[in-house]
Write a protein that holds these residues in place. Sequence first.
Motif, PDB file in Angstrom:
ATOM      1  N   UNK A 133    -111.664   4.359-129.340  1.00 18.38           N
ATOM      2  CA  UNK A 133    -112.299   5.388-128.544  1.00 18.38           C
ATOM      3  C   UNK A 133    -112.169   6.740-129.245  1.00 18.38           C
ATOM      4  N   UNK A 134    -113.164   7.585-129.045  1.00 19.27           N
ATOM      5  CA  UNK A 134    -113.153   8.927-129.627  1.00 19.27           C
ATOM      6  C   UNK A 134    -113.217   9.974-128.524  1.00 19.27           C
ATOM      7  N   UNK A 135    -112.836  11.203-128.873  1.00 23.89           N
ATOM      8  CA  UNK A 135    -112.920  12.289-127.920  1.00 23.89           C
ATOM      9  C   UNK A 135    -111.715  12.340-127.005  1.00 23.89           C
ATOM     10  N   UNK A 136    -111.947  12.844-125.797  1.00 22.61           N
ATOM     11  CA  UNK A 136    -110.849  13.032-124.855  1.00 22.61           C
ATOM     12  C   UNK A 136    -111.232  12.539-123.469  1.00 22.61           C
ATOM     13  N   UNK A 137    -110.228  12.094-122.739  1.00 27.01           N
ATOM     14  CA  UNK A 137    -110.357  11.767-121.328  1.00 27.01           C
ATOM     15  C   UNK A 137    -109.483  12.747-120.567  1.00 27.01           C
ATOM     16  N   UNK A 138    -110.044  13.396-119.559  1.00 24.74           N
ATOM     17  CA  UNK A 138    -109.263  14.349-118.778  1.00 24.74           C
ATOM     18  C   UNK A 138    -109.419  14.065-117.297  1.00 24.74           C
ATOM     19  N   UNK A 139    -108.322  14.165-116.581  1.00 22.56           N
ATOM     20  CA  UNK A 139    -108.312  14.030-115.126  1.00 22.56           C
ATOM     21  C   UNK A 139    -107.183  14.903-114.608  1.00 22.56           C
ATOM     22  N   UNK A 141    -104.416  17.389-114.634  1.00 15.63           N
ATOM     23  CA  UNK A 141    -103.573  17.909-115.718  1.00 15.63           C
ATOM     24  C   UNK A 141    -103.329  16.889-116.817  1.00 15.63           C
ATOM     25  N   UNK A 142    -103.938  15.704-116.686  1.00 19.89           N
ATOM     26  CA  UNK A 142    -103.745  14.639-117.674  1.00 19.89           C
ATOM     27  C   UNK A 142    -104.866  14.675-118.710  1.00 19.89           C
ATOM     28  N   UNK A 143    -104.493  14.574-119.984  1.00 21.42           N
ATOM     29  CA  UNK A 143    -105.474  14.524-121.068  1.00 21.42           C
ATOM     30  C   UNK A 143    -105.065  13.433-122.050  1.00 21.42           C
ATOM     31  N   UNK A 144    -105.976  12.491-122.282  1.00 28.64           N
ATOM     32  CA  UNK A 144    -105.761  11.462-123.292  1.00 28.64           C
ATOM     33  C   UNK A 144    -106.624  11.841-124.502  1.00 28.64           C
ATOM     34  N   UNK A 145    -105.988  12.195-125.605  1.00 27.70           N
ATOM     35  CA  UNK A 145    -106.686  12.563-126.832  1.00 27.70           C
ATOM     36  C   UNK A 145    -106.753  11.329-127.720  1.00 27.70           C
ATOM     37  N   UNK A 146    -107.919  10.668-127.734  1.00 27.20           N
ATOM     38  CA  UNK A 146    -108.063   9.418-128.471  1.00 27.20           C
ATOM     39  C   UNK A 146    -107.984   9.628-129.981  1.00 27.20           C
ATOM     40  N   UNK A 165     -98.857   4.410-125.050  1.00 24.87           N
ATOM     41  CA  UNK A 165    -100.133   5.078-125.316  1.00 24.87           C
ATOM     42  C   UNK A 165    -101.293   4.102-125.230  1.00 24.87           C
ATOM     43  N   UNK A 166    -101.133   2.931-125.814  1.00 25.51           N
ATOM     44  CA  UNK A 166    -102.229   1.956-125.826  1.00 25.51           C
ATOM     45  C   UNK A 166    -102.594   1.519-124.412  1.00 25.51           C
ATOM     46  N   UNK A 167    -101.604   1.381-123.544  1.00 26.03           N
ATOM     47  CA  UNK A 167    -101.879   1.026-122.151  1.00 26.03           C
ATOM     48  C   UNK A 167    -102.673   2.133-121.468  1.00 26.03           C
ATOM     49  N   UNK A 171    -106.621   1.969-120.100  1.00 22.20           N
ATOM     50  CA  UNK A 171    -106.959   2.283-118.713  1.00 22.20           C
ATOM     51  C   UNK A 171    -107.923   3.472-118.639  1.00 22.20           C
ATOM     52  N   UNK A 172    -107.724   4.462-119.507  1.00 17.01           N
ATOM     53  CA  UNK A 172    -108.606   5.628-119.508  1.00 17.01           C
ATOM     54  C   UNK A 172    -110.011   5.263-119.962  1.00 17.01           C
ATOM     55  N   UNK A 173    -110.101   4.361-120.921  1.00 14.58           N
ATOM     56  CA  UNK A 173    -111.412   3.932-121.412  1.00 14.58           C
ATOM     57  C   UNK A 173    -112.232   3.320-120.296  1.00 14.58           C
ATOM     58  N   UNK A 174    -111.567   2.550-119.434  1.00 12.27           N
ATOM     59  CA  UNK A 174    -112.262   1.883-118.328  1.00 12.27           C
ATOM     60  C   UNK A 174    -111.869   2.527-116.998  1.00 12.27           C
ATOM     61  N   UNK A 175    -111.737   3.850-116.992  1.00 14.98           N
ATOM     62  CA  UNK A 175    -111.315   4.572-115.789  1.00 14.98           C
ATOM     63  C   UNK A 175    -112.182   4.203-114.592  1.00 14.98           C
ATOM     64  N   UNK A 176    -111.519   3.950-113.470  1.00 18.40           N
ATOM     65  CA  UNK A 176    -112.222   3.563-112.259  1.00 18.40           C
ATOM     66  C   UNK A 176    -112.313   2.069-112.062  1.00 18.40           C
ATOM     67  N   UNK A 177    -112.065   1.290-113.116  1.00 22.63           N
ATOM     68  CA  UNK A 177    -112.111  -0.165-113.032  1.00 22.63           C
ATOM     69  C   UNK A 177    -110.700  -0.732-112.943  1.00 22.63           C
ATOM     70  N   UNK A 178    -110.570  -1.841-112.246  1.00 25.91           N
ATOM     71  CA  UNK A 178    -109.294  -2.544-112.202  1.00 25.91           C
ATOM     72  C   UNK A 178    -109.172  -3.412-113.448  1.00 25.91           C
ATOM     73  N   UNK A 179    -108.101  -3.215-114.209  1.00 25.83           N
ATOM     74  CA  UNK A 179    -107.792  -4.083-115.347  1.00 25.83           C
ATOM     75  C   UNK A 179    -106.643  -4.990-114.922  1.00 25.83           C
TER      76      UNK A 179
END
Length: 235
Positions: A133-139, A141-146, A165-167, A171-179
């Motif tokens: 994954x590239x870019x960032x996921x933010x929600x 105060x949480x930021x995942x910098x891929x 980190x990998x976990x 989860x951030x890549x598929x945010x909103x989905x149950x893994x």
Amino acid sequence: MSYRDRILIVEDEKNIAGFMTTILTSNGYEVLHAETGAEALMLVSSHCPDAMILDLGLPDMDGQRIIRTVREWSQLPILVVSARSHERDKVSALDLGADDYVTKPFGTGELLARLRTALRHAHNRDAEESLIQRGKFTAGDLCVDFDKRRVYVRGEDAKLTQNEYRIVALLAKYAGRVLTYDYLISQIWGPNASGDNRILRVNMANIRRKIEPKPGQSQYIFTEMGVGYRMIEDD
């Protein structure tokens, strides 16, 4: 919606199918309806719906067979809506490739929200094809910098281990989905890893200690009891 998303309802109970059809059409969706598994598979191939709402208890085949068959050639979003509430049924359907699972009886708002999430993931899937994954996921105060492979909370490095980190990244890549537990274990520790989820639970406890603002109160990663984990959707 910029166009009318076409939703295939696979449900043999006419009252429930009619109720869902009314909900969807009143919210701008185009609806197809199948009462059997065979009819559903025919409509998937011939009418190319944008998503499927699937009941598992059909007269000619189990709905899990439909999930398995469709996943052999299509990434069509599949939202299971079933009276089966046992964790085993939920885990099995999600592991086979269903995007989400709603237990009957369900609320109108919940059904529409879960469907919107599934459609949004499908519309963005081209950007998510690679596990890198590239870019960032933010929600919040949480930021995942891929790109940096780092997780930040309020701008500070959460100092996650590699597996932690990998976990979080998955989860951030598929945010909103149950893994499911099994899916996470296979992705992080490999397909031959033990199905025992204790090591996953230990890692998740450490992750929450590092990223959640209040102990015991999940703000970012939520547990679907007996099934798996779900990351909050991005801002």
